[in-house]
Design an enzyme around this catalytic site. Structure first.
Site, PDB file in Angstrom:
ATOM      1  N   GLU A  37       0.834  -1.208   0.000  1.00  0.00           N
ATOM      2  CA  GLU A  37       0.000   0.000   0.000  1.00  0.00           C
ATOM      3  C   GLU A  37       0.862   1.248   0.000  1.00  0.00           C
ATOM      4  O   GLU A  37       1.834   1.348   0.770  1.00  0.00           O
ATOM      5  CB  GLU A  37      -0.893  -0.031   1.243  1.00  0.00           C
ATOM      6  CG  GLU A  37      -2.299   0.423   1.001  1.00  0.00           C
ATOM      7  CD  GLU A  37      -3.058  -0.436  -0.001  1.00  0.00           C
ATOM      8  OE1 GLU A  37      -3.013  -0.131  -1.218  1.00  0.00           O
ATOM      9  OE2 GLU A  37      -3.694  -1.404   0.428  1.00  0.00           O
ATOM     10  N   GLY A 125     -16.178   5.417  -3.368  1.00  0.00           N
ATOM     11  CA  GLY A 125     -15.445   6.025  -2.258  1.00  0.00           C
ATOM     12  C   GLY A 125     -15.066   5.034  -1.169  1.00  0.00           C
ATOM     13  O   GLY A 125     -14.669   5.429  -0.074  1.00  0.00           O
ATOM     14  N   LEU A 128     -12.349   0.618  -3.198  1.00  0.00           N
ATOM     15  CA  LEU A 128     -12.351  -0.615  -3.999  1.00  0.00           C
ATOM     16  C   LEU A 128     -12.131  -0.297  -5.478  1.00  0.00           C
ATOM     17  O   LEU A 128     -12.396  -1.116  -6.354  1.00  0.00           O
ATOM     18  CB  LEU A 128     -13.674  -1.370  -3.802  1.00  0.00           C
ATOM     19  CG  LEU A 128     -13.968  -1.792  -2.361  1.00  0.00           C
ATOM     20  CD1 LEU A 128     -15.369  -2.377  -2.244  1.00  0.00           C
ATOM     21  CD2 LEU A 128     -12.934  -2.802  -1.858  1.00  0.00           C
ATOM     22  N   SER A 129     -11.688   0.931  -5.743  1.00  0.00           N
ATOM     23  CA  SER A 129     -11.310   1.351  -7.103  1.00  0.00           C
ATOM     24  C   SER A 129     -12.460   1.423  -8.083  1.00  0.00           C
ATOM     25  O   SER A 129     -12.348   0.990  -9.227  1.00  0.00           O
ATOM     26  CB  SER A 129     -10.240   0.424  -7.680  1.00  0.00           C
ATOM     27  OG  SER A 129      -9.093   0.584  -6.962  1.00  0.00           O
ATOM     28  N   ASP A 175      -4.483   0.213  -9.565  1.00  0.00           N
ATOM     29  CA  ASP A 175      -5.912  -0.068  -9.714  1.00  0.00           C
ATOM     30  C   ASP A 175      -6.272  -0.327 -11.175  1.00  0.00           C
ATOM     31  O   ASP A 175      -7.017  -1.261 -11.499  1.00  0.00           O
ATOM     32  CB  ASP A 175      -6.749   1.102  -9.181  1.00  0.00           C
ATOM     33  CG  ASP A 175      -6.395   1.444  -7.741  1.00  0.00           C
ATOM     34  OD1 ASP A 175      -5.720   0.635  -7.087  1.00  0.00           O
ATOM     35  OD2 ASP A 175      -6.795   2.525  -7.276  1.00  0.00           O
TER      36      ASP A 175
HETATM   37  C1  GLA Z   1      -5.321   4.351  -4.295  1.00  0.00           C
HETATM   38  C2  GLA Z   1      -4.577   4.675  -5.590  1.00  0.00           C
HETATM   39  C3  GLA Z   1      -3.542   3.607  -5.913  1.00  0.00           C
HETATM   40  C4  GLA Z   1      -2.630   3.352  -4.707  1.00  0.00           C
HETATM   41  C5  GLA Z   1      -3.437   3.160  -3.435  1.00  0.00           C
HETATM   42  C6  GLA Z   1      -2.561   3.099  -2.200  1.00  0.00           C
HETATM   43  O1  GLA Z   1      -6.061   3.185  -4.464  1.00  0.00           O
HETATM   44  O2  GLA Z   1      -5.500   4.784  -6.667  1.00  0.00           O
HETATM   45  O3  GLA Z   1      -2.804   3.990  -7.047  1.00  0.00           O
HETATM   46  O4  GLA Z   1      -1.694   4.383  -4.569  1.00  0.00           O
HETATM   47  O5  GLA Z   1      -4.393   4.194  -3.234  1.00  0.00           O
HETATM   48  O6  GLA Z   1      -1.764   1.974  -2.238  1.00  0.00           O
END
Ligand code: GLA
Length: 389
Positions: A37, A125, A128-129, A175
């Protein structure tokens, strides 16, 4: 695919009602990250897997050069001209869509006009992308609609560029990459510098549990960009002595400690997290590959402590969920996931412990905070593609 297939028919019906015609459907998944992370924008390592929750785009060609885009979740429709020479962001969800169209064209892909309708089952938000899934599903749909081939790695980079340069969020590539390149049943150890990926099977006896704290902190984006700036400053300061380094990826823990005096106390802790997290991610990947779920889980626990104490990207609710999860029998490890400051935690859990885990953590979190968390079990799904493929 059960979830996506309930979205498909409803989306088709809405599309026909709004635009007419027979659209094609493309889905791109959200993601979990087992470990790694705040390492992607430091040229480091991540270990994500795709969710079965996704964003689905229905698309049909138009005879002109316009994009007409409807979002079921937002209940709104916007229109753009593909030949607009000075596009500017509107500051809403449509920027992700338009940004992808702009960056695809700048990369030389001649897009054709289209009607698009977007739906999905990813919470927004929650870390979970959902935004990467939106970008990737739209990008794939636009390419397919224009009869163009999809290079998945290229698409991931273009979607990241859309977010960095058009939307204005300085995210890394994790992501978008996993939404493009995931394989069912597998996690991916990704080197974010070279984009070299090693696919790792997730032990069929293990489950990934996602616990959504339901907390959405306003500061998440600004703090994210601040952390990124801290890392860049640390690299600039260390480069005075460590010639040739371009990212924290290039620094060892021993070098960091030797040159501690070059950094503020905060910068030092930020860098210590990133350097340690890269090492933990590699160890966790090796452990997962070798079936050592205990070691993989131990790395996740250490990751959480580092994100909480050194990177200061956690929040009290995430710390509580991770603490409660750690007390359940059959849990190998837990940590906050994604950018942080709210959103979700992830736990690596034995398949036999899934129900006990969900009940125990839900009750403990409810008792402590008065909020019911959303808890679900996932097993890695596939990357972007036509729905039903
Ligand atoms: C978000 C960003 C990723 C990554 C994470 C942290 O999800 O979109 O690119 O930096 O935070 O690991």
């Amino acid at each position: 695919m059960e979830i996506a297939s309930t979205i498909g028919p409803a989306l088709l019906a809405h599309f026909r009602q709004a635009f007419g015609g027979r659209p094609r459907l493309f889905r791109a998944p959200g993601r979990v990250n087992i470990i790694g992370e705040h390492t992607d924008y430091n040229d480091g390592f991540v270990l994500p897997a795709a969710l079965e929750l996704a964003v689905t785009t229905a698309i049909a060609p138009r005879p002109d050069r316009r994009l007409r885009i409807a979002s079921l979740a937002m209940g709104a429709t916007v229109e753009f001209d593909l030949d607009d020479v000075a596009p500017s962001p509107r500051g809403d969800w449509s920027d992700y869509v338009r940004g992808v169209a702009i960056m695809l064209q700048r990369a030389g892909r001649q897009l054709e006009g289209a009607d698009l309708m977007i739906d999905g089952d990813l919470p927004m938000g929650a870390g979970l992308s959902a935004s990467a899934a939106l970008e990737v599903s739209v990008g794939y749909a636009l390419l397919a609609n224009s009869g163009l081939d999809v290079d998945r790695i290229e698409l991931a980079k273009i979607c990241q560029r859309a977010e960095n340069e058009f939307v204005g969020a300085r995210c890394g590539v994790m992501d978008q990459f996993i939404s493009c390149c995931a394989e069912a049943g597998r996690a991916v150890l990704l080197d974010c510098r070279t984009l070299e990926a090693r696919s790792i099977a997730v032990d069929p006896s293990a489950r990934l549990m996602v616990c959504d704290t339901m907390v959405r902190h306003e500061i998440a984006t600004s703090e994210y960009n601040l952390r990124r700036a801290d890392c860049e400053r640390a690299v600039a300061a260390l480069a005075c002595e460590l010639h040739g380094i371009v990212a924290l990826r290039d620094v060892t823990l021993e070098q960091l400690e030797r040159h501690e005096a070059l950094l503020s106390e905060t910068m030092f802790r930020r860098a210590r997290h990133v350097i340690g997290e890269n090492a933990r991610t590699l160890r966790a990947a090796t452990a997962l590959e070798g079936g050592d779920l205990f070691e993989c889980g131990r790395m996740m626990d250490l990751s959480h402590a580092s994100l909480r104490d050194d990177y200061e990207a956690s929040c009290p609710e995430l710390d509580l969920i991770v603490e409660f999860a750690g007390g359940v029998e059959g849990v190998y490890g837990s940590r906050m996931m994604g950018g942080g400051f709210g959103g979700c935690a992830i736990s690596l859990v034995d398949a036999s412990a899934v129900d006990r885990f969900a009940e125990t953590v839900r009750k403990a979190y409810e008792d402590a905070t008065g909020t019911t968390p959303s808890i679900f079990c996932c097993f890695p799904g596939p990357g972007v593609g036509p729905l039903g493929s």
